[in-house]
Structures are given as structure tokens and as C-alpha cells.
Enzyme design. Structure first.
Site, PDB file in Angstrom:
ATOM      1  N   ARG A   1     -20.133  -5.817   8.537  1.00  0.00           N
ATOM      2  CA  ARG A   1     -19.735  -7.403   7.425  1.00  0.00           C
ATOM      3  C   ARG A   1     -21.963  -7.350   7.465  1.00  0.00           C
ATOM      4  NH1 ARG A   1     -17.420 -13.094   9.838  1.00  0.00           N
ATOM      5  NH2 ARG A   1     -19.147 -12.491  11.560  1.00  0.00           N
TER       6      ARG A   1
ATOM      7  N   ARG B   1     -25.635 -10.927  10.627  1.00  0.00           N
ATOM      8  CA  ARG B   1     -25.389 -11.978  10.882  1.00  0.00           C
ATOM      9  C   ARG B   1     -25.774 -11.607  12.359  1.00  0.00           C
ATOM     10  NH1 ARG B   1     -20.348 -15.620  10.544  1.00  0.00           N
ATOM     11  NH2 ARG B   1     -20.306 -15.594  12.970  1.00  0.00           N
TER      12      ARG B   1
ATOM     13  N   ARG C   1     -18.481 -12.554  22.649  1.00  0.00           N
ATOM     14  CA  ARG C   1     -17.429 -13.548  21.415  1.00  0.00           C
ATOM     15  C   ARG C   1     -15.623 -12.987  21.488  1.00  0.00           C
ATOM     16  NH1 ARG C   1     -19.814 -12.285  15.907  1.00  0.00           N
ATOM     17  NH2 ARG C   1     -18.393 -13.492  14.539  1.00  0.00           N
TER      18      ARG C   1
ATOM     19  N   ARG D   1     -11.165 -24.579  18.157  1.00  0.00           N
ATOM     20  CA  ARG D   1     -11.562 -23.314  19.248  1.00  0.00           C
ATOM     21  C   ARG D   1     -11.057 -23.509  20.863  1.00  0.00           C
ATOM     22  NH1 ARG D   1     -15.264 -20.675  15.637  1.00  0.00           N
ATOM     23  NH2 ARG D   1     -15.539 -18.529  16.636  1.00  0.00           N
TER      24      ARG D   1
ATOM     25  N   LYS E   1     -10.204 -15.209   8.246  1.00  0.00           N
ATOM     26  CA  LYS E   1     -10.270 -16.507   8.174  1.00  0.00           C
ATOM     27  C   LYS E   1     -11.623 -17.075   6.894  1.00  0.00           C
ATOM     28  CE  LYS E   1     -11.622 -17.508  12.420  1.00  0.00           C
ATOM     29  NZ  LYS E   1     -11.929 -16.276  13.419  1.00  0.00           N
TER      30      LYS E   1
HETATM   31  P1  AP5 Z   1     -14.436 -12.783   7.805  1.00  0.00           P
HETATM   32  O1  AP5 Z   1     -13.981 -13.561   7.360  1.00  0.00           O
HETATM   33  O2  AP5 Z   1     -15.634 -13.349   8.105  1.00  0.00           O
HETATM   34  O3  AP5 Z   1     -14.047 -13.161   9.665  1.00  0.00           O
HETATM   35  P2  AP5 Z   1     -14.000 -14.190   9.910  1.00  0.00           P
HETATM   36  O4  AP5 Z   1     -12.424 -14.501  11.183  1.00  0.00           O
HETATM   37  O5  AP5 Z   1     -14.102 -15.713   8.927  1.00  0.00           O
HETATM   38  O6  AP5 Z   1     -15.234 -13.877  11.685  1.00  0.00           O
HETATM   39  P3  AP5 Z   1     -16.145 -14.800  11.848  1.00  0.00           P
HETATM   40  O7  AP5 Z   1     -16.846 -13.660  12.684  1.00  0.00           O
HETATM   41  O8  AP5 Z   1     -16.938 -15.741  10.554  1.00  0.00           O
HETATM   42  O9  AP5 Z   1     -14.868 -16.255  12.676  1.00  0.00           O
HETATM   43  P4  AP5 Z   1     -16.027 -16.207  14.077  1.00  0.00           P
HETATM   44  O10 AP5 Z   1     -14.969 -17.340  14.381  1.00  0.00           O
HETATM   45  O11 AP5 Z   1     -16.541 -15.698  15.019  1.00  0.00           O
HETATM   46  O12 AP5 Z   1     -17.243 -17.375  13.774  1.00  0.00           O
HETATM   47  P5  AP5 Z   1     -17.989 -18.457  13.210  1.00  0.00           P
HETATM   48  O13 AP5 Z   1     -19.046 -18.317  12.076  1.00  0.00           O
HETATM   49  O14 AP5 Z   1     -16.547 -19.127  12.752  1.00  0.00           O
HETATM   50  O15 AP5 Z   1     -14.579 -10.862   8.197  1.00  0.00           O
HETATM   51  C1  AP5 Z   1     -15.041 -10.148   8.372  1.00  0.00           C
HETATM   52  C2  AP5 Z   1     -15.112  -8.911   8.314  1.00  0.00           C
HETATM   53  O16 AP5 Z   1     -14.018  -8.694   7.816  1.00  0.00           O
HETATM   54  C3  AP5 Z   1     -16.078  -9.567   6.654  1.00  0.00           C
HETATM   55  O17 AP5 Z   1     -17.067  -8.245   6.667  1.00  0.00           O
HETATM   56  C4  AP5 Z   1     -14.904  -9.076   5.457  1.00  0.00           C
HETATM   57  O18 AP5 Z   1     -15.521  -8.599   4.556  1.00  0.00           O
HETATM   58  C5  AP5 Z   1     -14.206  -7.697   6.250  1.00  0.00           C
HETATM   59  N1  AP5 Z   1     -12.606  -8.730   5.871  1.00  0.00           N
HETATM   60  C6  AP5 Z   1     -11.548  -9.784   6.129  1.00  0.00           C
HETATM   61  N2  AP5 Z   1     -10.714  -9.651   5.656  1.00  0.00           N
HETATM   62  C7  AP5 Z   1     -10.091  -8.484   5.321  1.00  0.00           C
HETATM   63  C8  AP5 Z   1      -9.378  -7.416   5.677  1.00  0.00           C
HETATM   64  N3  AP5 Z   1      -7.950  -7.987   5.449  1.00  0.00           N
HETATM   65  N4  AP5 Z   1      -9.225  -6.052   5.446  1.00  0.00           N
HETATM   66  C9  AP5 Z   1     -10.449  -5.405   6.252  1.00  0.00           C
HETATM   67  N5  AP5 Z   1     -11.812  -6.217   6.125  1.00  0.00           N
HETATM   68  C10 AP5 Z   1     -11.763  -7.326   5.856  1.00  0.00           C
HETATM   69  O19 AP5 Z   1     -18.174 -19.195  14.699  1.00  0.00           O
HETATM   70  C11 AP5 Z   1     -19.728 -18.200  14.659  1.00  0.00           C
HETATM   71  C12 AP5 Z   1     -20.875 -19.254  15.860  1.00  0.00           C
HETATM   72  O20 AP5 Z   1     -20.541 -20.647  15.551  1.00  0.00           O
HETATM   73  C13 AP5 Z   1     -19.354 -18.882  16.917  1.00  0.00           C
HETATM   74  O21 AP5 Z   1     -19.756 -18.012  18.180  1.00  0.00           O
HETATM   75  C14 AP5 Z   1     -20.446 -20.699  17.759  1.00  0.00           C
HETATM   76  O22 AP5 Z   1     -20.961 -20.204  18.390  1.00  0.00           O
HETATM   77  C15 AP5 Z   1     -20.224 -21.152  16.907  1.00  0.00           C
HETATM   78  N6  AP5 Z   1     -18.948 -21.907  16.476  1.00  0.00           N
HETATM   79  C16 AP5 Z   1     -18.239 -22.459  15.384  1.00  0.00           C
HETATM   80  N7  AP5 Z   1     -17.009 -22.563  15.019  1.00  0.00           N
HETATM   81  C17 AP5 Z   1     -17.259 -24.125  16.510  1.00  0.00           C
HETATM   82  C18 AP5 Z   1     -16.315 -24.903  17.378  1.00  0.00           C
HETATM   83  N8  AP5 Z   1     -15.535 -25.533  16.672  1.00  0.00           N
HETATM   84  N9  AP5 Z   1     -16.748 -24.352  18.511  1.00  0.00           N
HETATM   85  C19 AP5 Z   1     -17.703 -24.475  19.435  1.00  0.00           C
HETATM   86  N10 AP5 Z   1     -18.470 -23.180  18.936  1.00  0.00           N
HETATM   87  C20 AP5 Z   1     -18.472 -22.667  17.391  1.00  0.00           C
END
Ligand code: AP5
Length: 217
Positions: A127, A160, A171, A88, A13
Site C-alpha cells: 500500500r 505508512r 495488528r 474496534r 474498508k
Molecule cells: P484499505 O482500503 O486501506 O484497507 P483498510 O481495511 O482500510 O486497511 P487499514 O490498514 O487502513 O485498516 P486498519 O483498520 O488497520 O487501519 P486504520 O487506519 O483504521 O486497503 C489496503 C490496501 O489494499 C490498499 O493499498 C488498497 O489499494 C488495496 N486494496 C483495497 N481493496 C482491494 C481489493 N479489493 N483488491 C486488491 N487490493 C485492494 O487504523 C490505524 C490505527 O489507528 C490502528 O492500528 C490504531 O492504532 C488506530 N485506531 C484507528 N481506529 C481505532 C479505534 N477505533 N480504536 C483504537 N485505535 C484505533
């Protein structure tokens, strides 16, 4: 246009939301990035959020709802925006609908990124993220030129805290339990599109463009 990107951790995403910004100048609001920036700056919000995030738990709903309300009210979002990581759970989705309704707006599309859990574990454990500009790399799929420095700004690349194996499992469990019900929520509103996010980042970008423009899948 107001777009929600949702899907399991590591489904790509953030990668696609950043591409939409760099290629189409569509504003990108990531609750994860906002919270990580608050932690890096040592703000009270960051101090409160850190332990939840490091353990892979969700940060309390009221905290992220307030964060999003503040950003969507700012002028940069007046022409539309992409939400990454919010909502979420169902409570956050209702809060978003209410917040937008009060301003005469609504979510136009919710795009689900589909990737099986076993691929996600590989993606998240490989990552690497820049401490300074937030650029993302992957040891196998999107390697940086140097193992320790960002291609874009030269600062350090880190793994991370929440990309450790035990935290990734937690997660994923939270995703299936709390976030997956959004599929039915947005399907009922006839706003759901889904895409196969196992493909390369370039192929996913094409599928995302189509999902934003065309009829429902
Ligand atoms: P990446 O693009 O980083 O994937 P992502 O879906 O964004 O993954 P995240 O881990 O960032 O999502 P998340 O939702 O768990 O974390 P968030 O930061 O929102 O890609 C991942 C890897 O794959 C990278 O290395 C990339 O290069 C590679 N890649 C990408 N596309 C690819 C492809 N097509 N093919 C191959 N490789 C690829 O949240 C973190 C924390 O914040 C949560 O756990 C929670 O504690 C808190 N938080 C955030 N939002 C909320 C909310 N709304 N409510 C409560 N807590 C929240």
C-alpha cells in the site's frame, strides 16, 4: 442509514468507504484518518496517539469514543454515515450503541470484510498513501502512474509506519483478539452482513451495495 464497516487491517474498508463518499455522497468517518490527520497537524491528540499507532496497538478507547461522539453530533452526519475502523472492540461497540440511543438512533448494518491473513500481508506491504489528500494506491493492484507522486494531487506517496512487516503481524493479532468478537455482537443484533473482500475493488463495491440493501446473509 448508519453503517459500520469492519474487518482486518488491509481488507479494503477505507477504499470502499471513500468510494461510497465519492459515488453516493455518504459521509465517511474513519478513526484511523482522523488520528493520522491529528498527527500530521501536531495536535496534542496526535502526539498522544502516534506511539500507539506506529506500534500497531489500539489507541485508548476513551480517545476514539470522544472523537466519534464529536463527529456524529455535527450536522453533516444527520442523514446517516459510514464508520470505518470504529468500533474496534466490544467496549467501543457498546459505547457506540449508547451514544446513538441517547440521540434516538442506532446502527442499521454492520458489514464484515473477509480476507485471509496471507492476502492482507501482501496488500498492506504494497500500500502507498498520499501524504496530502489520503488517496490510496497499491504497487500491484491499484498502481499510481508515478511511483512517488499521487495521481490525484501530485503530492508525495508514502508507506505508512504501521505497514511494516512486524507491525502488520501485531495488528492482525489484535484484530483477531479484540475486533473479531464484533461478528457475534452484530449477529446477535441481526445486523451482520459479510462479504468476500478478496475480489476486485469494483466487485467488492457491488457486494457492499447489495449488503446495504438486501436481506441478511
Ligand atoms: P484499505 O482500503 O486501506 O484497507 P483498510 O481495511 O482500510 O486497511 P487499514 O490498514 O487502513 O485498516 P486498519 O483498520 O488497520 O487501519 P486504520 O487506519 O483504521 O486497503 C489496503 C490496501 O489494499 C490498499 O493499498 C488498497 O489499494 C488495496 N486494496 C483495497 N481493496 C482491494 C481489493 N479489493 N483488491 C486488491 N487490493 C485492494 O487504523 C490505524 C490505527 O489507528 C490502528 O492500528 C490504531 O492504532 C488506530 N485506531 C484507528 N481506529 C481505532 C479505534 N477505533 N480504536 C483504537 N485505535 C484505533
Amino acid at each position: 442509514m448508519i453503517v459500520v464497516l469492519f474487518g482486518p487491517p488491509g481488507s479494503g474498508k477505507g477504499t470502499q468507504a471513500k468510494k461510497l463518499w465519492s459515488e453516493k455522497q455518504i459521509h465517511h468517518l474513519s478513526t484511523g484518518d482522523m488520528l493520522r490527520s491529528a498527527i500530521q497537524n501536531g495536535t496534542p491528540l496526535g502526539q498522544a496517539a502516534k506511539s500507539f499507532m506506529d506500534q500497531g496497538s489500539l489507541v485508548p478507547d476513551d480517545v476514539v469514543i470522544d472523537l466519534i461522539a464529536e463527529k456524529t453530533d455535527s450536522g453533516i452526519c444527520k442523514d446517516g454515515f459510514v464508520l470505518d475502523g470504529f468500533p474496534r472492540n466490544i467496549l467501543q461497540a457498546h459505547a457506540l450503541d449508547l451514544m446513538l440511543k441517547k440521540r434516538g438512533r442506532s446502527v442499521d448494518r454492520a458489514v464484515l470484510f473477509e480476507v485471509p491473513d496471507e492476502d492482507l500481508i501482501r496488500r498492506l506491504s504494497g500500500r502507498r498513501t498520499c501524504v496530502s489528500c489520503g488517496a490510496m494506491f497499491h504497487l500491484d493492484h491499484v498502481p499510481s502512474k508515478s511511483a512517488s507522486a499521487c495521481d490525484q494531487c501530485g503530492k508525495a506517496l508514502i508507506q505508512r509506519e504501521d505497514d511494516r512487516a512486524d507491525v502488520i503481524q501485531k495488528r492482525l493479532a489484535i484484530y483477531h483478539q479484540q475486533t473479531e468478537p464484533l461478528v457475534a455482537f452484530y449477529r446477535q443484533q441481526d445486523k451482520l452482513r459479510s462479504l468476500d473482500a478478496r475480489k476486485s475493488p469494483e466487485e467488492v463495491a457491488v457486494a457492499l451495495s447489495e449488503a446495504l440493501c438486501t436481506g441478511k446473509k
